[in-house]
Design a protein around this motif. Structure first.
Motif, PDB file in Angstrom:
ATOM      1  N   HIS A 117      55.299   8.286  27.130  1.00  0.00           N
ATOM      2  CA  HIS A 117      54.468   7.294  27.808  1.00  0.00           C
ATOM      3  C   HIS A 117      54.655   5.923  27.194  1.00  0.00           C
ATOM      4  CE1 HIS A 117      51.832   7.708  24.289  1.00  0.00           C
ATOM      5  NE2 HIS A 117      51.271   6.568  24.663  1.00  0.00           N
ATOM      6  N   GLU A 118      54.318   4.905  27.976  1.00  0.00           N
ATOM      7  CA  GLU A 118      54.217   3.534  27.493  1.00  0.00           C
ATOM      8  C   GLU A 118      52.914   2.943  28.032  1.00  0.00           C
ATOM      9  OE1 GLU A 118      57.665   1.174  28.376  1.00  0.00           O
ATOM     10  OE2 GLU A 118      59.052   2.652  27.536  1.00  0.00           O
ATOM     11  N   TYR A 119      52.553   1.781  27.500  1.00  0.00           N
ATOM     12  CA  TYR A 119      51.333   1.107  27.937  1.00  0.00           C
ATOM     13  C   TYR A 119      51.646  -0.029  28.896  1.00  0.00           C
ATOM     14  CZ  TYR A 119      48.588   3.478  24.328  1.00  0.00           C
ATOM     15  OH  TYR A 119      47.955   4.420  23.564  1.00  0.00           O
ATOM     16  N   ILE A 120      50.739  -0.229  29.832  1.00  0.00           N
ATOM     17  CA  ILE A 120      50.708  -1.437  30.653  1.00  0.00           C
ATOM     18  C   ILE A 120      49.314  -2.026  30.511  1.00  0.00           C
ATOM     19  CG2 ILE A 120      50.914  -2.412  32.961  1.00  0.00           C
ATOM     20  CD1 ILE A 120      52.679   0.051  33.652  1.00  0.00           C
ATOM     21  N   PHE A 121      49.220  -3.230  29.983  1.00  0.00           N
ATOM     22  CA  PHE A 121      47.924  -3.869  29.772  1.00  0.00           C
ATOM     23  C   PHE A 121      47.632  -4.853  30.895  1.00  0.00           C
ATOM     24  CE2 PHE A 121      49.187  -2.731  25.391  1.00  0.00           C
ATOM     25  CZ  PHE A 121      48.101  -1.935  25.067  1.00  0.00           C
ATOM     26  N   LEU A 122      46.408  -4.820  31.388  1.00  0.00           N
ATOM     27  CA  LEU A 122      45.924  -5.756  32.393  1.00  0.00           C
ATOM     28  C   LEU A 122      45.133  -6.841  31.671  1.00  0.00           C
ATOM     29  CD1 LEU A 122      45.270  -6.663  35.299  1.00  0.00           C
ATOM     30  CD2 LEU A 122      43.428  -4.958  35.323  1.00  0.00           C
ATOM     31  N   LEU A 141      58.257   0.938  41.348  1.00  0.00           N
ATOM     32  CA  LEU A 141      56.867   1.165  41.706  1.00  0.00           C
ATOM     33  C   LEU A 141      55.894   0.429  40.791  1.00  0.00           C
ATOM     34  CD1 LEU A 141      54.923   2.574  43.587  1.00  0.00           C
ATOM     35  CD2 LEU A 141      55.077   4.631  42.161  1.00  0.00           C
ATOM     36  N   ILE A 142      56.279   0.177  39.532  1.00  0.00           N
ATOM     37  CA  ILE A 142      55.369  -0.537  38.637  1.00  0.00           C
ATOM     38  C   ILE A 142      55.106  -1.958  39.134  1.00  0.00           C
ATOM     39  CG2 ILE A 142      55.117  -1.540  36.320  1.00  0.00           C
ATOM     40  CD1 ILE A 142      56.224   1.027  35.180  1.00  0.00           C
ATOM     41  N   ASN A 152      40.059   5.279  44.408  1.00  0.00           N
ATOM     42  CA  ASN A 152      40.412   4.143  43.572  1.00  0.00           C
ATOM     43  C   ASN A 152      41.628   4.485  42.715  1.00  0.00           C
ATOM     44  OD1 ASN A 152      39.984   1.530  42.533  1.00  0.00           O
ATOM     45  ND2 ASN A 152      38.916   2.363  40.762  1.00  0.00           N
ATOM     46  N   LYS A 153      42.529   3.526  42.583  1.00  0.00           N
ATOM     47  CA  LYS A 153      43.720   3.729  41.762  1.00  0.00           C
ATOM     48  C   LYS A 153      43.326   4.093  40.337  1.00  0.00           C
ATOM     49  CE  LYS A 153      48.143   3.554  40.905  1.00  0.00           C
ATOM     50  NZ  LYS A 153      49.000   4.622  41.457  1.00  0.00           N
ATOM     51  N   ARG A 154      43.908   5.142  39.807  1.00  0.00           N
ATOM     52  CA  ARG A 154      43.582   5.602  38.457  1.00  0.00           C
ATOM     53  C   ARG A 154      44.520   4.968  37.429  1.00  0.00           C
ATOM     54  NH1 ARG A 154      41.525  11.862  39.174  1.00  0.00           N
ATOM     55  NH2 ARG A 154      40.122  11.424  40.919  1.00  0.00           N
ATOM     56  N   ASP A 155      44.166   5.134  36.145  1.00  0.00           N
ATOM     57  CA  ASP A 155      44.864   4.388  35.102  1.00  0.00           C
ATOM     58  C   ASP A 155      45.969   5.163  34.399  1.00  0.00           C
ATOM     59  OD1 ASP A 155      43.380   6.150  33.591  1.00  0.00           O
ATOM     60  OD2 ASP A 155      42.295   4.619  32.459  1.00  0.00           O
ATOM     61  N   VAL A 156      46.378   6.294  34.966  1.00  0.00           N
ATOM     62  CA  VAL A 156      47.587   6.989  34.506  1.00  0.00           C
ATOM     63  C   VAL A 156      48.557   7.005  35.671  1.00  0.00           C
ATOM     64  CG1 VAL A 156      48.592   9.130  33.649  1.00  0.00           C
ATOM     65  CG2 VAL A 156      46.337   8.401  32.837  1.00  0.00           C
ATOM     66  N   GLN A 195      42.180  -3.720  30.862  1.00  0.00           N
ATOM     67  CA  GLN A 195      42.483  -2.290  30.965  1.00  0.00           C
ATOM     68  C   GLN A 195      43.781  -1.950  30.262  1.00  0.00           C
ATOM     69  OE1 GLN A 195      42.747  -0.619  35.008  1.00  0.00           O
ATOM     70  NE2 GLN A 195      41.601   1.120  34.220  1.00  0.00           N
ATOM     71  N   ASP A 196      43.821  -0.733  29.723  1.00  0.00           N
ATOM     72  CA  ASP A 196      45.074  -0.146  29.249  1.00  0.00           C
ATOM     73  C   ASP A 196      45.460   0.943  30.238  1.00  0.00           C
ATOM     74  OD1 ASP A 196      42.833   1.416  28.353  1.00  0.00           O
ATOM     75  OD2 ASP A 196      44.247   2.588  27.149  1.00  0.00           O
ATOM     76  N   ILE A 197      46.661   0.860  30.763  1.00  0.00           N
ATOM     77  CA  ILE A 197      47.184   1.809  31.736  1.00  0.00           C
ATOM     78  C   ILE A 197      48.309   2.596  31.079  1.00  0.00           C
ATOM     79  CG2 ILE A 197      48.455   1.994  33.925  1.00  0.00           C
ATOM     80  CD1 ILE A 197      46.903  -0.727  34.614  1.00  0.00           C
ATOM     81  N   ILE A 198      48.340   3.877  31.341  1.00  0.00           N
ATOM     82  CA  ILE A 198      49.393   4.733  30.799  1.00  0.00           C
ATOM     83  C   ILE A 198      50.481   4.938  31.842  1.00  0.00           C
ATOM     84  CG2 ILE A 198      49.971   7.006  29.857  1.00  0.00           C
ATOM     85  CD1 ILE A 198      48.218   5.348  28.006  1.00  0.00           C
ATOM     86  N   TRP A 199      51.707   4.548  31.505  1.00  0.00           N
ATOM     87  CA  TRP A 199      52.861   4.918  32.313  1.00  0.00           C
ATOM     88  C   TRP A 199      53.370   6.248  31.752  1.00  0.00           C
ATOM     89  CZ3 TRP A 199      58.278   2.189  31.779  1.00  0.00           C
ATOM     90  CH2 TRP A 199      59.228   2.934  32.495  1.00  0.00           C
ATOM     91  N   ALA A 200      53.068   7.343  32.448  1.00  0.00           N
ATOM     92  CA  ALA A 200      53.497   8.674  32.033  1.00  0.00           C
ATOM     93  C   ALA A 200      54.852   8.971  32.663  1.00  0.00           C
ATOM     94  CB  ALA A 200      52.464   9.710  32.459  1.00  0.00           C
ATOM     95  N   LYS A 201      55.856   9.160  31.842  1.00  0.00           N
ATOM     96  CA  LYS A 201      57.233   9.345  32.316  1.00  0.00           C
ATOM     97  C   LYS A 201      57.499  10.819  32.618  1.00  0.00           C
ATOM     98  CE  LYS A 201      58.812   5.481  29.467  1.00  0.00           C
ATOM     99  NZ  LYS A 201      59.762   5.035  28.429  1.00  0.00           N
ATOM    100  N   ASN A 202      57.967  11.079  33.827  1.00  0.00           N
ATOM    101  CA  ASN A 202      58.304  12.446  34.203  1.00  0.00           C
ATOM    102  C   ASN A 202      59.626  12.905  33.589  1.00  0.00           C
ATOM    103  OD1 ASN A 202      56.023  12.288  35.805  1.00  0.00           O
ATOM    104  ND2 ASN A 202      57.168  11.725  37.643  1.00  0.00           N
TER     105      ASN A 202
END
Length: 268
Positions: free
Chosen positions: A150-155, A200-201, A177-181, A128-135
């Motif tokens: 944003h940055e990526y977090i790869f699983l 939190l990450i 279910n936990k979403r990917d953003v 999976q590719d997860i988006i870390w969306a920065k506030n």
């Protein structure tokens, strides 16, 4: 690489890590990763590191890899010091330029996906590719594109079946279910480090991929966020860090910081 080779085969359940991004920071260490001349050399370096990671990871283990991207610059940035550490490391000292093979001036280098696909080619499951969306993204003066936030977090996994506790990270009081953003701000941290990521990450990653007393690895420990969260969640941690100044920061945080975890269900 030297320290990874000291670890036993299949001794780690989970990896949560964020390597130095390509071409962005000079950490003042002769053997640092991130200042390779080309994206290809950087990718090759990380593939070699992760081959050793695969050896130490358990067969049902999981890797969470955080990576940001880089734009090809056109001019020197000068001797830019970290404002929190004026006697310490530089930021990007010499801009990447149009001489980088295969990239043009103003090109986005695409580093996260170059790395992810290379690891997939090397045998990893790219799950999976997860988006870390920065506030609270870093302001940018650009006027011909959007501000990057944003940055990526790869699983990544060794095998098609692996340990994953879906229930531990569900949203909305355990219903969804936990979403990917993942929406969360970049943290403010008083010690001298450019790239501290939110507590939190690793909290999400560790809860999803480990049980109590499991071992988590971060071979680019930085300010020690992964180790801090692992410790407070009753897990073991192995941290590898090249810079001795950051090792002092890690030791201080482990002794003194008491992280306030955010309920995952309230994240959004």
């Amino acid at each position: 690489m030297d320290k990874l080779k000291e670890l036993e085969d299949e001794s780690v359940q989970c990896v949560v890590t964020s390597p130095p991004y390509w071409g962005l920071r000079d950490y003042g260490e002769s053997e640092q990763i991130g200042l390779e001349k080309t994206p290809q050399e950087y990718v090759e370096t990380l593939v070699n590191v992760f081959r050793e990671v695969k050896r130490v990871l358990r067969n049902d283990g999981v890797v969470w890899l955080n990576l940001g991207d880089t734009y090809v610059g056109t001019c020197p940035k000068g001797d830019i010091k970290d404002p929190k550490d004026p006697e310490g490391r530089n930021a990007q000292k010499i801009a990447l330029n149009h001489k980088v093979k295969g990239l043009k001036s103003k090109d986005l280098a695409g580093i996260p996906w170059r790395v992810a696909l290379a690891l997939q080619d090397d045998g990893w499951y790219l799950r999976q590719d997860i988006i870390w969306a920065k506030n609270n993204p870093m302001p940018e003066p650009v006027k011909d594109r959007c501000t990057k936030s944003h940055e990526y977090i790869f699983l990544l996994t060794k095998n098609s079946h692996y340990y994953y506790d879906n229930e531990a990270i569900k949203e909305d009081s355990g219903k969804r279910n936990k979403r990917d953003v993942w929406n969360m701000p970049t943290p403010k941290y008083s010690e001298a480090h450019f790239a501290t990521f939110p507590l939190l990450i690793p909290e999400i990653c560790i809860k999803a991929s480990t049980k109590e007393d499991d071992t988590i690895l971060d071979m680019f420990a930085g300010s020690g966020t992964t180790g801090l969260v692992a410790d407070r969640l009753n897990r073991n941690a192995i941290l590898i860090e090249l810079n001795e100044n950051y090792i002092k920061i890690i030791e201080n945080r482990l002794r003194n910081d008491a992280p306030m975890f955010i309920n995952i269900e309230k994240e959004n």
